[in-house]
Write a protein that holds these residues in place. Structure first.
Motif, PDB file in Angstrom:
ATOM      1  N   PRO A   1       0.837  -1.145   0.093  1.00 23.09           N
ATOM      2  CA  PRO A   1       0.151   0.058  -0.041  1.00 23.09           C
ATOM      3  C   PRO A   1       0.767   1.397   0.006  1.00 23.09           C
ATOM      4  CG  PRO A   1      -0.856  -1.543   1.504  1.00 23.09           C
ATOM      5  CD  PRO A   1       0.350  -2.078   1.039  1.00 23.09           C
ATOM      6  N   THR A   2       1.807   1.280   0.690  1.00 25.26           N
ATOM      7  CA  THR A   2       2.744   2.566   0.660  1.00 25.26           C
ATOM      8  C   THR A   2       3.755   2.580  -0.382  1.00 25.26           C
ATOM      9  OG1 THR A   2       4.290   1.500   2.269  1.00 25.26           O
ATOM     10  CG2 THR A   2       2.630   2.627   3.146  1.00 25.26           C
ATOM     11  N   TYR A   3       3.739   1.763  -1.358  1.00 25.43           N
ATOM     12  CA  TYR A   3       4.595   1.521  -2.554  1.00 25.43           C
ATOM     13  C   TYR A   3       3.831   1.253  -3.966  1.00 25.43           C
ATOM     14  CZ  TYR A   3       9.045   2.381   0.223  1.00 25.43           C
ATOM     15  OH  TYR A   3       9.730   2.597   1.159  1.00 25.43           O
ATOM     16  N   PRO A   4       2.925   1.982  -4.179  1.00 19.69           N
ATOM     17  CA  PRO A   4       1.879   1.663  -5.082  1.00 19.69           C
ATOM     18  C   PRO A   4       2.552   1.303  -6.717  1.00 19.69           C
ATOM     19  CG  PRO A   4       1.498   3.783  -4.534  1.00 19.69           C
ATOM     20  CD  PRO A   4       2.421   3.269  -3.700  1.00 19.69           C
ATOM     21  N   ALA A   5       2.121   0.476  -7.441  1.00 17.37           N
ATOM     22  CA  ALA A   5       2.948   0.165  -8.484  1.00 17.37           C
ATOM     23  C   ALA A   5       2.169   0.826  -9.677  1.00 17.37           C
ATOM     24  CB  ALA A   5       2.785  -1.440  -8.890  1.00 17.37           C
ATOM     25  N   THR A   6       2.901   1.281 -10.768  1.00 17.46           N
ATOM     26  CA  THR A   6       2.530   1.708 -12.082  1.00 17.46           C
ATOM     27  C   THR A   6       3.086   0.834 -12.938  1.00 17.46           C
ATOM     28  OG1 THR A   6       2.399   3.921 -11.293  1.00 17.46           O
ATOM     29  CG2 THR A   6       2.534   3.646 -13.715  1.00 17.46           C
ATOM     30  N   VAL A   7       2.247   0.089 -13.952  1.00 18.40           N
ATOM     31  CA  VAL A   7       2.679  -0.596 -15.018  1.00 18.40           C
ATOM     32  C   VAL A   7       2.871   0.135 -16.218  1.00 18.40           C
ATOM     33  CG1 VAL A   7       2.070  -3.123 -16.164  1.00 18.40           C
ATOM     34  CG2 VAL A   7       1.347  -2.645 -13.867  1.00 18.40           C
ATOM     35  N   GLU A   8       3.924  -0.133 -16.876  1.00 19.97           N
ATOM     36  CA  GLU A   8       4.199   0.422 -17.953  1.00 19.97           C
ATOM     37  C   GLU A   8       4.112  -0.151 -19.395  1.00 19.97           C
ATOM     38  OE1 GLU A   8       7.364   3.833 -16.982  1.00 19.97           O
ATOM     39  OE2 GLU A   8       8.092   1.852 -16.495  1.00 19.97           O
TER      40      GLU A   8
ATOM     41  N   ASP B   1       7.417  -9.125 -21.842  1.00 18.18           N
ATOM     42  CA  ASP B   1       7.823  -8.369 -20.599  1.00 18.18           C
ATOM     43  C   ASP B   1       6.909  -7.644 -19.888  1.00 18.18           C
ATOM     44  OD1 ASP B   1      10.723  -9.081 -20.866  1.00 18.18           O
ATOM     45  OD2 ASP B   1      10.610  -7.418 -22.691  1.00 18.18           O
ATOM     46  N   VAL B   2       6.817  -7.403 -18.696  1.00 20.96           N
ATOM     47  CA  VAL B   2       5.971  -6.465 -17.745  1.00 20.96           C
ATOM     48  C   VAL B   2       6.991  -5.748 -17.310  1.00 20.96           C
ATOM     49  CG1 VAL B   2       4.402  -6.232 -15.704  1.00 20.96           C
ATOM     50  CG2 VAL B   2       4.184  -8.410 -17.599  1.00 20.96           C
ATOM     51  N   THR B   3       6.744  -4.373 -17.288  1.00 23.76           N
ATOM     52  CA  THR B   3       7.737  -3.462 -16.849  1.00 23.76           C
ATOM     53  C   THR B   3       6.773  -2.461 -15.680  1.00 23.76           C
ATOM     54  OG1 THR B   3       7.592  -1.647 -18.588  1.00 23.76           O
ATOM     55  CG2 THR B   3       9.459  -3.371 -18.797  1.00 23.76           C
ATOM     56  N   TYR B   4       7.399  -2.023 -14.675  1.00 21.79           N
ATOM     57  CA  TYR B   4       6.829  -1.361 -13.966  1.00 21.79           C
ATOM     58  C   TYR B   4       7.799  -0.652 -12.918  1.00 21.79           C
ATOM     59  CZ  TYR B   4       7.930  -5.061 -10.539  1.00 21.79           C
ATOM     60  OH  TYR B   4       8.936  -5.852  -9.935  1.00 21.79           O
ATOM     61  N   PHE B   5       7.070   0.373 -12.230  1.00 23.59           N
ATOM     62  CA  PHE B   5       7.793   0.949 -10.988  1.00 23.59           C
ATOM     63  C   PHE B   5       6.883   1.303  -9.663  1.00 23.59           C
ATOM     64  CE2 PHE B   5       6.011   4.541 -13.600  1.00 23.59           C
ATOM     65  CZ  PHE B   5       5.602   5.472 -12.636  1.00 23.59           C
ATOM     66  N   MET B   6       7.392   1.258  -8.787  1.00 20.24           N
ATOM     67  CA  MET B   6       6.603   1.448  -7.371  1.00 20.24           C
ATOM     68  C   MET B   6       7.066   2.840  -7.058  1.00 20.24           C
ATOM     69  SD  MET B   6       6.931  -2.052  -5.466  1.00 20.24           S
ATOM     70  CE  MET B   6       6.489  -3.696  -6.338  1.00 20.24           C
ATOM     71  N   THR B   7       6.363   3.438  -6.448  1.00 17.98           N
ATOM     72  CA  THR B   7       6.401   4.944  -6.032  1.00 17.98           C
ATOM     73  C   THR B   7       6.356   4.794  -4.374  1.00 17.98           C
ATOM     74  OG1 THR B   7       5.269   5.835  -7.970  1.00 17.98           O
ATOM     75  CG2 THR B   7       5.862   7.330  -5.930  1.00 17.98           C
ATOM     76  N   GLY B   8       7.446   5.212  -3.750  1.00 24.12           N
ATOM     77  CA  GLY B   8       7.587   5.266  -2.306  1.00 24.12           C
ATOM     78  C   GLY B   8       7.003   6.457  -1.649  1.00 24.12           C
ATOM     79  N   PRO B   9       6.866   6.394  -0.323  1.00 27.29           N
ATOM     80  CA  PRO B   9       6.224   7.541   0.388  1.00 27.29           C
ATOM     81  C   PRO B   9       6.777   9.042   0.062  1.00 27.29           C
ATOM     82  CG  PRO B   9       6.821   5.630   1.790  1.00 27.29           C
ATOM     83  CD  PRO B   9       7.378   5.482   0.622  1.00 27.29           C
ATOM     84  N   GLU B  10       7.985   8.850  -0.183  1.00 23.58           N
ATOM     85  CA  GLU B  10       8.714  10.320  -0.541  1.00 23.58           C
ATOM     86  C   GLU B  10       8.723  10.533  -2.108  1.00 23.58           C
ATOM     87  OE1 GLU B  10       9.732  11.945   2.018  1.00 23.58           O
ATOM     88  OE2 GLU B  10       8.727  10.444   3.278  1.00 23.58           O
ATOM     89  N   GLY B  11       8.083   9.886  -2.758  1.00 26.24           N
ATOM     90  CA  GLY B  11       8.263  10.045  -4.227  1.00 26.24           C
ATOM     91  C   GLY B  11       9.180   9.275  -4.927  1.00 26.24           C
TER      92      GLY B  11
END
Length: 149
Positions: A33-40, A49-59
Motif C-alpha cells: 500500500p505504501t509503494y503503489p505500482a504503475t505498470v508501463e 515483458d512486464v515493466t513497472y515502477f513502485m512509488t515510495g512515500p517520498e516520491g
C-alpha cells in the motif's frame, strides 16, 4: 531457497486471473500500500515483458521487470522478476527470482499459490532483508478488496 505465498479467495479462478492479466488491476495490488505500482508495459505471453515502477512515500521510484516464461490462462503463469535502473534497464547487480503462480478451484473459490525461487541463499537473504516477504504479504493483502469490488 523458496518463498511461497498461499491465499484463498471467494472468487472464481477466471476473476482472480484478471488481477494478473489486466495491467490496471495488477497495479492496484502489486506493490504494498505504501509503494503503489504503475505498470508501463504488460505483455503476458511467453517471452513477453512486464515493466513497472513502485512509488515510495517520498516520491522515489523503484523500477522492476518480469520476463514471462509460460502462460496457461487462467491457471498459471511463470516469470522471472528483477530490478531495473532509473531508465528501466535490468540491473544485473541485483538478484532475480523465478516465480510460478498457480490458480486452482477450491471450495467454490480460488486458491492462489505464488512461489518465488532464489538462485542462492545470499540472494534470498538480501531480498528478505529488503522486506520482500512483508511486501508480498501486504501486496497480496489488497487482492480481496479488488475482487469484492
Amino acid at each position: 531457497l523458496t518463498l511461497t505465498l498461499v491465499a484463498d479467495f471467494a472468487a472464481p479462478v477466471e476473476r482472480v486471473w484478471q488481477l494478473w492479466s489486466d495491467p490496471r488491476q495488477l497495479e492496484r495490488w502489486w506493490g504494498p500500500p505504501t509503494y503503489p505500482a504503475t505498470v508501463e508495459e504488460h505483455d503476458l505471453t511467453p517471452g513477453g515483458d512486464v515493466t513497472y515502477f513502485m512509488t515510495g512515500p517520498e516520491g522515489e521510484k523503484f523500477r522492476g521487470w518480469w520476463r514471462v516464461a509460460t502462460v496457461d490462462a487462467p491457471r498459471s503463469l511463470e516469470f522471472t522478476d528483477g530490478f531495473a535502473d532509473e531508465d528501466g534497464v535490468p540491473n544485473a547487480a541485483m538478484p532475480t527470482t523465478a516465480n510460478r503462480v498457480t490458480l486452482t478451484e477450491r471450495d467454490g473459490g480460488t486458491r492462489m499459490e505464488m512461489r518465488a525461487v532464489f538462485d542462492t541463499r545470499e540472494q534470498m537473504e538480501q531480498l528478505m532483508t529488503m522486506g520482500m516477504a512483508e511486501g508480498l504479504r501486504e501486496a497480496a493483502g489488497q487482492m480481496d478488496a479488488l475482487l469484492a469490488a
